[in-house]
Write a protein that holds these residues in place. Structure first.
Motif, PDB file in Angstrom:
ATOM      1  N   THR A   8       7.883  14.216  -1.738  1.00 16.71           N
ATOM      2  CA  THR A   8       8.357  14.390  -3.115  1.00 16.71           C
ATOM      3  C   THR A   8       9.756  13.797  -3.266  1.00 16.71           C
ATOM      4  OG1 THR A   8       7.110  16.447  -3.323  1.00 16.71           O
ATOM      5  CG2 THR A   8       8.866  16.064  -4.929  1.00 16.71           C
ATOM      6  N   ILE A   9       9.938  12.957  -4.275  1.00 17.04           N
ATOM      7  CA  ILE A   9      11.260  12.349  -4.482  1.00 17.04           C
ATOM      8  C   ILE A   9      11.882  12.741  -5.815  1.00 17.04           C
ATOM      9  CG2 ILE A   9      10.856  10.388  -2.958  1.00 17.04           C
ATOM     10  CD1 ILE A   9      10.122   8.697  -5.334  1.00 17.04           C
ATOM     11  N   GLY A  10      11.159  13.518  -6.614  1.00 24.65           N
ATOM     12  CA  GLY A  10      11.732  13.955  -7.878  1.00 24.65           C
ATOM     13  C   GLY A  10      10.810  14.882  -8.636  1.00 24.65           C
ATOM     14  N   LYS A  11      11.420  15.777  -9.433  1.00 23.13           N
ATOM     15  CA  LYS A  11      10.652  16.690 -10.273  1.00 23.13           C
ATOM     16  C   LYS A  11      11.312  16.800 -11.631  1.00 23.13           C
ATOM     17  CE  LYS A  11       8.488  19.716  -6.826  1.00 23.13           C
ATOM     18  NZ  LYS A  11       8.295  21.127  -6.386  1.00 23.13           N
ATOM     19  N   GLY A  12      10.484  17.037 -12.647  1.00 23.34           N
ATOM     20  CA  GLY A  12      11.014  17.201 -13.993  1.00 23.34           C
ATOM     21  C   GLY A  12      10.015  17.927 -14.853  1.00 23.34           C
ATOM     22  N   LYS A  19       6.715   9.563  -3.268  1.00 23.29           N
ATOM     23  CA  LYS A  19       6.852   8.274  -2.611  1.00 23.29           C
ATOM     24  C   LYS A  19       5.488   7.875  -2.075  1.00 23.29           C
ATOM     25  CE  LYS A  19       9.762   5.901   0.811  1.00 23.29           C
ATOM     26  NZ  LYS A  19      10.849   6.090   1.799  1.00 23.29           N
ATOM     27  N   GLY A  20       5.108   6.623  -2.288  1.00 20.97           N
ATOM     28  CA  GLY A  20       3.803   6.165  -1.849  1.00 20.97           C
ATOM     29  C   GLY A  20       3.838   4.748  -1.324  1.00 20.97           C
ATOM     30  N   LYS A  21       2.680   4.253  -0.936  1.00 19.52           N
ATOM     31  CA  LYS A  21       2.569   2.904  -0.392  1.00 19.52           C
ATOM     32  C   LYS A  21       1.284   2.263  -0.911  1.00 19.52           C
ATOM     33  CE  LYS A  21       3.658   2.259   3.917  1.00 19.52           C
ATOM     34  NZ  LYS A  21       3.625   2.224   5.407  1.00 19.52           N
ATOM     35  N   LEU A  22       1.419   1.052  -1.452  1.00 15.97           N
ATOM     36  CA  LEU A  22       0.244   0.348  -1.951  1.00 15.97           C
ATOM     37  C   LEU A  22      -0.663  -0.026  -0.782  1.00 15.97           C
ATOM     38  CD1 LEU A  22       1.735  -2.030  -4.678  1.00 15.97           C
ATOM     39  CD2 LEU A  22       0.636   0.179  -4.996  1.00 15.97           C
ATOM     40  N   PRO A  23      -1.960   0.219  -0.896  1.00 19.02           N
ATOM     41  CA  PRO A  23      -2.871  -0.030   0.225  1.00 19.02           C
ATOM     42  C   PRO A  23      -3.067  -1.507   0.554  1.00 19.02           C
ATOM     43  CG  PRO A  23      -4.085   0.618  -1.750  1.00 19.02           C
ATOM     44  CD  PRO A  23      -2.640   0.819  -2.057  1.00 19.02           C
ATOM     45  N   ASP A  24      -2.877  -2.396  -0.423  1.00 24.05           N
ATOM     46  CA  ASP A  24      -3.158  -3.806  -0.171  1.00 24.05           C
ATOM     47  C   ASP A  24      -2.040  -4.530   0.580  1.00 24.05           C
ATOM     48  OD1 ASP A  24      -1.510  -3.474  -2.315  1.00 24.05           O
ATOM     49  OD2 ASP A  24      -2.424  -5.025  -3.571  1.00 24.05           O
ATOM     50  N   ASP A  25      -0.793  -4.319   0.157  1.00 20.02           N
ATOM     51  CA  ASP A  25       0.306  -5.062   0.789  1.00 20.02           C
ATOM     52  C   ASP A  25       1.362  -4.156   1.431  1.00 20.02           C
ATOM     53  OD1 ASP A  25       1.546  -4.014  -1.407  1.00 20.02           O
ATOM     54  OD2 ASP A  25       2.029  -5.927  -2.352  1.00 20.02           O
ATOM     55  N   GLY A  26       1.172  -2.835   1.387  1.00 17.33           N
ATOM     56  CA  GLY A  26       2.113  -1.925   2.033  1.00 17.33           C
ATOM     57  C   GLY A  26       3.415  -1.741   1.297  1.00 17.33           C
ATOM     58  N   ARG A  27       3.485  -2.200   0.046  1.00 15.62           N
ATOM     59  CA  ARG A  27       4.713  -2.075  -0.729  1.00 15.62           C
ATOM     60  C   ARG A  27       4.988  -0.608  -1.060  1.00 15.62           C
ATOM     61  NH1 ARG A  27       5.103  -5.742  -6.004  1.00 15.62           N
ATOM     62  NH2 ARG A  27       3.423  -6.639  -4.751  1.00 15.62           N
ATOM     63  N   ILE A  28       6.269  -0.189  -0.925  1.00 11.59           N
ATOM     64  CA  ILE A  28       6.662   1.182  -1.244  1.00 11.59           C
ATOM     65  C   ILE A  28       6.742   1.338  -2.764  1.00 11.59           C
ATOM     66  CG2 ILE A  28       8.400   2.986  -0.938  1.00 11.59           C
ATOM     67  CD1 ILE A  28       6.908   2.272   1.585  1.00 11.59           C
ATOM     68  N   VAL A  29       6.184   2.424  -3.278  1.00 12.75           N
ATOM     69  CA  VAL A  29       6.165   2.665  -4.717  1.00 12.75           C
ATOM     70  C   VAL A  29       6.541   4.112  -5.018  1.00 12.75           C
ATOM     71  CG1 VAL A  29       4.444   0.892  -5.247  1.00 12.75           C
ATOM     72  CG2 VAL A  29       3.694   3.212  -4.630  1.00 12.75           C
ATOM     73  N   ALA A  30       6.813   4.367  -6.286  1.00 10.98           N
ATOM     74  CA  ALA A  30       7.032   5.731  -6.781  1.00 10.98           C
ATOM     75  C   ALA A  30       5.840   6.089  -7.651  1.00 10.98           C
ATOM     76  CB  ALA A  30       8.332   5.806  -7.583  1.00 10.98           C
ATOM     77  N   VAL A  31       5.179   7.192  -7.334  1.00 11.10           N
ATOM     78  CA  VAL A  31       3.993   7.626  -8.077  1.00 11.10           C
ATOM     79  C   VAL A  31       4.365   8.830  -8.932  1.00 11.10           C
ATOM     80  CG1 VAL A  31       1.608   8.412  -7.922  1.00 11.10           C
ATOM     81  CG2 VAL A  31       2.501   6.807  -6.214  1.00 11.10           C
ATOM     82  N   LYS A  32       4.373   8.637 -10.220  1.00  9.16           N
ATOM     83  CA  LYS A  32       4.751   9.686 -11.171  1.00  9.16           C
ATOM     84  C   LYS A  32       3.481  10.375 -11.667  1.00  9.16           C
ATOM     85  CE  LYS A  32       7.077   9.988 -15.719  1.00  9.16           C
ATOM     86  NZ  LYS A  32       7.806   9.156 -16.713  1.00  9.16           N
ATOM     87  N   VAL A  33       3.257  11.617 -11.211  1.00 10.13           N
ATOM     88  CA  VAL A  33       2.067  12.379 -11.586  1.00 10.13           C
ATOM     89  C   VAL A  33       2.435  13.355 -12.699  1.00 10.13           C
ATOM     90  CG1 VAL A  33       0.250  13.929 -10.787  1.00 10.13           C
ATOM     91  CG2 VAL A  33       1.163  12.175  -9.240  1.00 10.13           C
ATOM     92  N   LEU A  34       1.845  13.189 -13.857  1.00 11.55           N
ATOM     93  CA  LEU A  34       2.168  14.040 -14.999  1.00 11.55           C
ATOM     94  C   LEU A  34       1.451  15.373 -14.902  1.00 11.55           C
ATOM     95  CD1 LEU A  34       2.877  11.096 -15.967  1.00 11.55           C
ATOM     96  CD2 LEU A  34       2.495  11.941 -18.272  1.00 11.55           C
ATOM     97  N   SER A  35       2.136  16.415 -15.345  1.00  6.58           N
ATOM     98  CA  SER A  35       1.553  17.755 -15.334  1.00  6.58           C
ATOM     99  C   SER A  35       0.340  17.797 -16.250  1.00  6.58           C
ATOM    100  CB  SER A  35       2.577  18.792 -15.803  1.00  6.58           C
ATOM    101  OG  SER A  35       3.721  18.779 -14.972  1.00  6.58           O
ATOM    102  N   GLU A  36      -0.727  18.453 -15.793  1.00 11.29           N
ATOM    103  CA  GLU A  36      -1.956  18.536 -16.577  1.00 11.29           C
ATOM    104  C   GLU A  36      -1.752  19.288 -17.875  1.00 11.29           C
ATOM    105  OE1 GLU A  36      -5.190  20.033 -14.317  1.00 11.29           O
ATOM    106  OE2 GLU A  36      -4.850  18.683 -12.621  1.00 11.29           O
TER     107      GLU A  36
END
Length: 313
Positions: A8-12, A19-36
């Protein structure tokens, strides 16, 4: 992608960022999951629609999204230095280590201004952000700023100056007067200009260790900084240790004061702000004192007395 949401890198209020990683090229990404439980997905669709139209060095890049029934997520480029907010609100013994220099702060101010200029004039569809604040300015490894979080953004025609809007958008302390009371004027791209001015003022206040917290609840902080500008000998009043740094700080405050003028037409466009940031300090005049909470007083006393306010579109 996130290894079961491990890092977890942030909450709001909107949800959580991982923090995540793209499966194709291994690029580091931020995945923002919105509350249901947050709304019907309108802000999510709005963010995808807005940022999907952009491509600029000072706008965060959207790699993709997930919209599966009530599951909503946005995949952004990863910003290793987090948000600007973390550098100007840092408390405790490590504050000096986290303090950014005046040159870096100036470059951040210029970058954010260029990003907003692009949103207002560089896109086929004009984008009004409506939530410019330190938490929504992300910093890459080189401290290049990138505007993020377009959940409250509004799209309008490129030549449209005034937009219709129900309710108030934004965060207390950064909302332009006309957004919460139409008696101040019409809502337009100048509302983002106001938020930008308050952001820059807060950056300067934090660097000087001024109590900028009052900027969220009253006009006291801008008026205090205005008094500093009026001092005949303002050398080092901004906490700068060299003449060059003092000029940088003074320029940032002078421009921010133009940006937070109460009447929208008295504020410069973001194109003009960029020009002012990159031009000679000697050409900048002190703006009229802003009257943030009195429409009657503002209409009488807040007048345009310099070429900085000539450009209204």
């Amino acid at each position: 992608m996130t290894i079961s949401f491990r890092d977890t890198i942030g909450k709001g209020g909107f949800g959580t960022v991982y923090k995540g990683k793209l499966p194709d090229d291994g690029r580091i990404v931020a995945v923002k999951v919105l509350s249901e439980s947050k709304g019907n997905g309108e802000e999510f669709i709005n963010e995808v629609a807005s940022i999907g139209r952009t491509s600029h060095v000072n706008i965060v890049t959207l790699f993709g999204f997930c919209y599966e029934r009530d599951r909503r997520a946005l995949i952004y480029e990863f910003m290793p230095n987090g948000s600007l907010d973390s550098f100007i609100r840092k408390q405790g013994s490590d504050i000096e280590k986290c303090r950014l220099g005046w040159k870096t702060l100036s470059e951040i101010a210029v970058g954010v201004a260029r990003g907003l200029e692009y949103l207002h004039r560089g896109c086929n569809t004009r984008i009004l952000h409506f939530d410019i604040k330190p938490q929504n300015i992300l910093l890459d490894k080189d401290f290049c700023p990138k505007i993020a979080d377009f959940g409250l953004a509004k799209l309008c025609k490129a030549k449209e100056s005034i937009v219709s809007m129900l309710g108030t958008r934004g965060t207390a302390g950064y909302i332009a007067p006309e957004v919460f009371s139409r008696s101040f004027g019409g809502v337009s791209h100048k509302s983002d200009v106001y938020s930008y001015g308050m952001l820059v003022l807060e950056v300067v206040g934090a660097r000087k260790n001024l109590d900028s917290r009052v900027s969220h609840t009253s006009e006291m902080f801008p008026h205090y900084v205005y008094k500093i500008l009026e001092l005949e000998n303002s050398e080092n009043v901004f906490g700068a240790i060299s003449e060059e740094e003092n000029e940088i700080a003074r320029r940032m405050v002078l421009i921010s004061m133009w940006c937070i003028q109460t009447i929208p037409s008295d504020r410069p466009s973001m194109s003009k702000v960029v020009e002012m940031l990159e031009g000679p300090l000697q050409s900048l005049q002190i703006a009229p004192k802003p009257f943030l909470f009195s429409p009657t007083t503002a209409a009488v006393d807040s007048t345009s007395t310099s070429q900085q306010s000539d450009e209204t579109n």
